[in-house]
Design an enzyme around this catalytic site. Structure first.
Site, PDB file in Angstrom:
ATOM      1  N   GLY D 148       0.659  -1.242  -0.106  1.00  0.00           N
ATOM      2  CA  GLY D 148       0.045  -0.135   0.038  1.00  0.00           C
ATOM      3  C   GLY D 148       0.762   1.223  -0.079  1.00  0.00           C
ATOM      4  N   CYS D 149       0.356   2.298  -0.580  1.00  0.00           N
ATOM      5  CA  CYS D 149       1.097   3.490  -0.484  1.00  0.00           C
ATOM      6  C   CYS D 149       1.470   4.082   0.937  1.00  0.00           C
ATOM      7  CB  CYS D 149       0.149   4.762  -1.295  1.00  0.00           C
ATOM      8  SG  CYS D 149      -1.368   4.813  -0.804  1.00  0.00           S
TER       9      CYS D 149
END
Lengths: 343, 343, 343, 343
Positions: D148-149
């Site tokens: 995930g970012c």
């Protein structure tokens, strides 16, 4: 003056509520929304939560009566105002419609808006609410077609020149830009932040519904058949319109003389200002002002007139309140004298 | 090809460094900055810090020799390039000047830029670097006047029509908007975020130095004396220019036919695209493309041509590299084929 | 009440002028600017040009006398207010200083601001103007230290919990963000649009001058020695502060209970609102509100309190006017009841 | 390496297409979109129109075979990847899933994502693709859970300290902000320009699905049970994440020593940079870099680690390509060495 807002959850309504609250003689008695009836405006817009509004109501003539409505603001979109206007045909109070539904005759409306027009007899009784140019008629009217945002910016800039016949009515070249609030609250690719941010987009080229509005008002006010070439752009700001208009003068004046001429023309207007500096949208945002700048160029022979307004204020709600003041016999600038929000 | 950038700390230089780094045949051998000599570019722009640049150097012919410079990019402002161009008069390598100092003849330059022009004999040897329209001359030139950002957007849109004499050369009405990077790195009220944000401002009306550039290139390429009415606006984005141009056609074609005509005209160009949708700046940001859209309107009789470019790319650095490719005999699009940065 | 603004050309002054104009009992009698004396405020800020202000004046006690000044707003930067405060030492009217010069004792001020403090005897007579927490003292004071913008957001959120001793005073972790107007009107790389736009920047980590202000007010109000870890960020908006504060509760309550507890605590405050939704800056911009949101998480054991204000309003000018109302015996919310500008 | 992108019309796919095009060894052989099958990607995204992509296709194993797909990028949202992963269970090529569907075990996934998890046996074979921390496993994997970012930004900052056990695993206080592209392409009130512009909003407090991802990776890599207090904010930019993390050190070092320690830790990483200046998002936008800054404060006893990445690059597509390079035996930085887009 007891006011009801119909279409009470759109951007126009939010601005109307904000402005009516700081107006000494207007009072909101009901907020009507058929789509959100029984909901609370302060739960939809939680930032309003120190205010005591009653729940959103469905539209009915009985309800208007019950709350004692004297003045209705139709904050509904074009095509939706129509249905309320038809139901209000025999209602005795005052109505200001902020949509486009009363601005054009039937043929023109159906051509440019591509939807059914309001009954022609209703449209015929409406007064075009460009306050500075139709003041006396507005004062005695009970039904106002509040002007379009672009149309307001453009007409305030053009009408002095056309009225006095000092420019050619053809061609008039207008390139205008608007912030995103002009596109309203509904979702689209164009209003998605990632798309609109760091972007500028041209839209509705030669098809914008304010073209016939501009041309027909010019006809009515000056008797001339102007043809307007009109390019509209979306820019990544929330509020504001700038219209840059290139004109061909019929007489010879210096830039300073033109500025003084225009200054003299609008001398007594509380909301029209002639600007000696380069124009910018920020000069008017948050206020009801229209700032006009004029450039004359010997090299090209053109006049350039630049008009800036806040599309939510002079382009919609501010002008609606100005018209309400005129209709109600109040001082025209009442509740509208706030400074622009420069920062 | 060993490259030196002079004026290595401005925005143009930052973009040149970024682009040259992804170019297979160009290599930076020196960064020159008289004002920041002995400083490190990676301490000024810390985001560059995985790269090994030598320290910023003062300009000298000996230094250029020493590092083996074959190609110089002058990323200095207008009025500053002049002094380097004069020192480089007898230097044997290739020079691309991204300032305005080589774009106009002496009289015109001094009138519009209001500062002393470069020696006329130097200006006379420069080739105007509008790649698509001057390709053969660029290939054999050693000194390039890289076009102005607005001029590039406007000329790529106008020249086909003027060359083929299908529009009137007078009047040409252009309203253009640019992002803030066009104003450069220096500080001013107009570039302060609080002022520029949520704003649009018109500036340099009838005084923009790209007006004579546009008109003189039209004269050179088409032999016609066009007169351009040119309004430039600042909008709150970092990169991008949109020029909306209103033209009077001499012949009759439908919008589709005009589009096909323009498509055919630029058919083999790698960086000019004809757009069938509403134009937007985001279509080209980060890329070297110029996107053109054309509208024809029977009602007004006008053609509207809209041109969008990234002012840092096709409007400056991208075109400079395109010209470098032409001068060096490389494939014209080398190092320039990246997609726009839509998100 | 006749008001003079000193430092009349900065952002704070622009907002003061805008707010005082819509206040029924405050009136501007003079605008003082030593650096721009004899200039006209409406030529510096042309958007004000329908207002009749006299020219900017140099500061002098004689001038204050002459125009009948009763209340002075010092809108000068920290370090500059000092010189006016010292000259005003024996002046009899009321003074509200919006800079940091009266907020800290000498030692603390000189450590954190790194410049000479105002005379300690003057600072000792100043009342800290956090309206909600120091109301009675403000009412009888003639010299107000108007709180810092971040300090206001943080203290309104923290003080109920610390006062009631329901959280640990150590550690308190605060990450806050501010719009660009907080950085003032002067130019810098950080306020250049191209740099600030599409950016977020952390600055003054562990060095922000509001840290000692927050800690000393906590000491004064609650008797506890809190230690605040404070990270401040610049985000690309014009107005607004959000402070997200992570706290360790000493007692056990559900999120709903905490919200009700806080709601009860601030029940009678006109400008503090407890928010049940996710907090956003837009809820308060343009208004004097402070919106507080509270989250309790069983998993981490932390309370998170989020505070949002408009740094130009509750964080500066709005609170200054709220304090002026208290000092002058007016209703506390007078001239401050405008809605947030959501659009 | 022949690549197929599934979910080819979202933001992630647009960025994948842009990046794969400038990669020397990756080639797009098919774009799959079940919702837009038979449409053309270049009609949806007209800015791509100089590229020759075949029409969007429905997903089928036969089609993958037919075009010779060797590597699949799943650019589908969380919850949608699941269905493709299950159909691809016996497919022999390499798969990189950019959604959250492979990042958590079933129980955790269903708790935090509130939807059915992918078959546990599939999830169990996936390799977590945090390139810098799982390089050897990635090289031999055929199925990657691309991180995930937010998780990427946070873990790159935290893991060195936790791995070396020089900070306490509890509490870890993280306040992070993201641009709008992180919210994806779908419409909502929060992504409407008028709402997001000039705003900052906290969202998913204590509920963000990257919390369990961060904690489980910490567990796997360091064997410690960290508890992360995580506040996420939306800020009005398109790209970029900043995570400001407040930590409690177990050992005593000066700020300079900590910086050198971290510098030494990541010395050989091509994409992790230790920053000596105040951190800003702009330093990494457009690039695959993660910039880390460290502050130590004797007064509070806290360490503050700040991590910035471009959420579309190191937070999604850049890291996916980095992982593809590792899986395919290419140089890890291939196609990813572009500079940040500072302007």
């Amino acid at each position: 003056m007891k006011c009801t807002i119909i279409g009470a959850t759109g951007y126009t309504a939010v601005e109307l509520i904000r402005m009516i609250e700081q107006h000494p003689h207007l009072e909101i008695v009901s907020l009507v929304s058929d789509s959100k009836a029984t909901e609370s405006i302060t739960e939809i817009y939680t930032f309003m939560n120190k205010k005591n509004y009653s729940l959103l109501r469905e539209f009915s003539l009985a309800h208007l009566e019950e709350v004692g409505t004297e003045l209705i603001f139709l904050a509904t979109p074009s095509g939706i105002s129509k249905q309320y206007l038809e139901q209000l045909k025999d209602w005795k109070g005052k109505v200001i419609d902020l949509s486009g539904d009363l601005r054009l005759d039937q043929i023109s409306y159906e051509h440019w808006y591509e939807k059914p027009a309001v009954e022609p007899m209703i449209q015929a009784t409406a007064t075009y609410g460009l306050s500075e140019w139709n003041r006396e008629a507005i004062k005695t009217s009970r039904l106002i077609a509040n002007p379009g945002c672009y149309a307001t910016a453009v007409l305030l800039g053009l009408l002095p020149f056309l009225k006095e016949q000092v420019i050619e009515p053809v061609p008039i070249i207008i390139h205008a830009s608007s912030g995103l609030s002009g596109a309203g609250k509904s979702f689209s690719e164009q209003t998605h932040h990632v798309r609109s941010n760091e972007n500028m987009r041209l839209y509705k080229m030669n098809r914008h519904q304010h073209i016939p509005e501009i041309e027909s008002v010019i006809q009515t006010v000056t008797g001339q058949d102007a043809i307007v070439s009109f390019a509209t752009h979306l820019i990544p700001i929330n509020r504001g319109i700038m219209a840059t208009m290139t004109l061909t003068p019929r007489i010879n004046k210096s830039e300073t003389q033109w500025r003084e001429w225009l200054q003299a023309f609008y001398e007594n207007e509380p909301f029209v200002r002639i600007n000696g500096n380069d124009p910018e949208i920020k000069s008017v945002v948050g206020s009801n002002y229209c700032d006009l700048t004029i450039y004359a160029d010997a090299r090209t022979g053109h006049l350039t007139v630049v008009s800036v307004i806040d599309n939510m204020q002079k382009g919609a709600v501010g002008q609606a309140i100005q018209n309400a003041n005129l209709m109600c016999g109040y001082e025209e600038a009442l509740g509208l004298t706030q400074q622009p929000l420069f920062i």
